[in-house]
Design an enzyme around this catalytic site. Structure first.
Site, PDB file in Angstrom:
ATOM      1  N   ARG A 166       0.825  -1.207   0.000  1.00 15.31           N
ATOM      2  CA  ARG A 166       0.000   0.000   0.000  1.00 15.31           C
ATOM      3  C   ARG A 166       0.865   1.266   0.000  1.00 15.31           C
ATOM      4  NH1 ARG A 166      -3.415  -3.410  -0.790  1.00 15.31           N
ATOM      5  NH2 ARG A 166      -5.502  -3.493   0.126  1.00 15.31           N
ATOM      6  N   SER A 240     -11.084   0.681   2.568  1.00 12.36           N
ATOM      7  CA  SER A 240     -10.358   0.511   3.837  1.00 12.36           C
ATOM      8  C   SER A 240      -9.754   1.849   4.258  1.00 12.36           C
ATOM      9  CB  SER A 240      -9.247  -0.525   3.677  1.00 12.36           C
ATOM     10  OG  SER A 240      -9.784  -1.786   3.347  1.00 12.36           O
ATOM     11  N   GLU A 361      -5.232   5.290   5.315  1.00 11.79           N
ATOM     12  CA  GLU A 361      -4.880   5.113   3.896  1.00 11.79           C
ATOM     13  C   GLU A 361      -5.199   6.357   3.074  1.00 11.79           C
ATOM     14  OE1 GLU A 361      -6.012   1.737   1.693  1.00 11.79           O
ATOM     15  OE2 GLU A 361      -5.392   0.288   3.193  1.00 11.79           O
TER      16      GLU A 361
END
Length: 365
Positions: A166, A240, A361
């Site tokens: 990520r 998310s 995120e």
């Protein structure tokens, strides 16, 4: 300069959380050369903020800087390569899921597990998107980006992008001044399907598929995601919200001793295990993926949040999804500041109970 400029623009429709904020200046650019000229024109002011599909941003205020929306389109096959691989390219403004469907329509495999991920092609390398055992970096070849400081065009290969879980150089200071305009992928004529992950095999069986094709895998992944995750068009969210925390092995071992069902994954394992942490909550019975090796260990943020009692929580219109504790949602009129405040409370409770720090995120503006 032919970039389209707008003033005092509502951003509610430009972010998947659906929160209200206003941009004093928003530029829409559909050509790399125009973006280079725009960067030069804006270089004496505050650095602009690049906006793609708005699926990984949370506006907590009216942004003080100009916004640049990348709308560069186009998809093409560049070349047939050795061992049945094919090089393809897409403009950064292409919708990611549409691009995946196009590659499948060209008879190319490799991106089927990444079906239905929201956002644009240009955003995919920034976060190194991944799902169901596949990360974007496995299929990545190179990208072109324009410097927002001086308009220079540069090509980045995979090593220069410094992909992590990520993560990429573009999430850090040294890469923050680049706007991606085109991305290239190396795909395959002969499929090497990734099926041993999550619920894919079960879903294929439910679909009556015995000998799956990449299109079948794409259909299965889409069905799973639609069943498990909220549609941003119906319930504001950015997928998310937190990245899965990576901790030292002694802390992971201590937590596992107290919580035997804690999902944990060695950072050094294959990509599919790196992805498993944030999707373990999607498949019941998927927690606990083996004993970590020595070193650093990835934990499931969703599991930690759920254990702190946040799953299904709602305060006003800001809340946590009832089926997935990693997903923060806007039930209607929540502000970005309210969602960010809820996220801070969640992260604080996880830190207080487990001693683990959570990082968001989405980019918070």
């Amino acid at each position: 300069m032919s970039a389209t400029e707008r003033h005092d623009v509502s951003l509610r429709a430009w972010n998947t959380f659906g929160v209200e904020a206003r941009a004093a200046r928003l530029f829409e650019v559909d050509d790399a050369a125009d973006l280079a000229r725009l960067a030069q024109a804006l270089r004496d002011g505050p650095p602009p903020f690049v906006l793609g599909g708005g699926s990984n941003v949370l506006f907590t205020r009216d942004p003080p800087m100009p916004l640049v929306r990348i709308a560069i389109r186009g998809r093409r096959v560049l070349s047939e390569e050795a061992r049945g691989t094919v090089l393809v390219e897409a403009g950064a403004g292409e919708d990611w899921n549409d691009f995946v469907g196009w590659t499948l329509g060209q008879g190319l495999a490799g991106l089927e597990n990444l079906t239905l991920i929201p956002g644009t092609v240009g955003a995919s390398p920034i976060q190194n998107i991944g799902a169901y055992g596949v990360e974007m970096r496995e299929r990545f070849h190179s990208l072109d980006a324009v410097s927002l400081r001086d308009g220079a065009l540069r090509r980045f290969d995979a090593g220069e992008c410094r992909f992590g879980y990520r993560d990429s150089i573009f999430r850090h200071d040294e890469g923050a001044g680049w706007a991606i305009v085109a991305v290239r992928f190396r795909l395959m004529r002969e499929a090497r399907l990734r099926l041993d992950y999550g619920e894919i095999r079960d879903e294929l069986r439910a679909l009556g598929v015995d000998r799956p094709t990449p299109q079948d895998v794409s259909r299965a992944v889409a069905a799973i995601r639609r069943r498990k995750l909220p549609d941003p068009a119906k319930l504001g969210n950015a997928g998310s919200f937190f990245r899965n925390p990576v901790v030292e092995a002694p802390l992971a071992d201590a937590l596992a001793a107290r919580h035997p069902d804690l999902p944990r994954y060695p950072v050094s394992t294959a990509v599919r295990d790196a992805q498993a942490a944030d999707e373990a909550q999607l498949a019941r019975g998927a927690s606990g993926a083996g004993t970590p090796e020595k070193g650093r260990v990835k934990l499931s943020a969703g599991w930690l949040i759920e254990r702190c009692g946040w799953k299904g929580f709602r305060e006003g219109d800001a809340g946590v999804h009832e089926r997935h504790a990693l997903v923060l949602v806007n039930h209607g009129t929540a502000s970005g500041a309210q969602i960010a405040a809820l996220a801070e409370r969640i992260a604080r409770s996880v830190r207080d109970r487990f001693g683990v720090a959570l990082e968001p995120e989405p980019t918070i503006v």
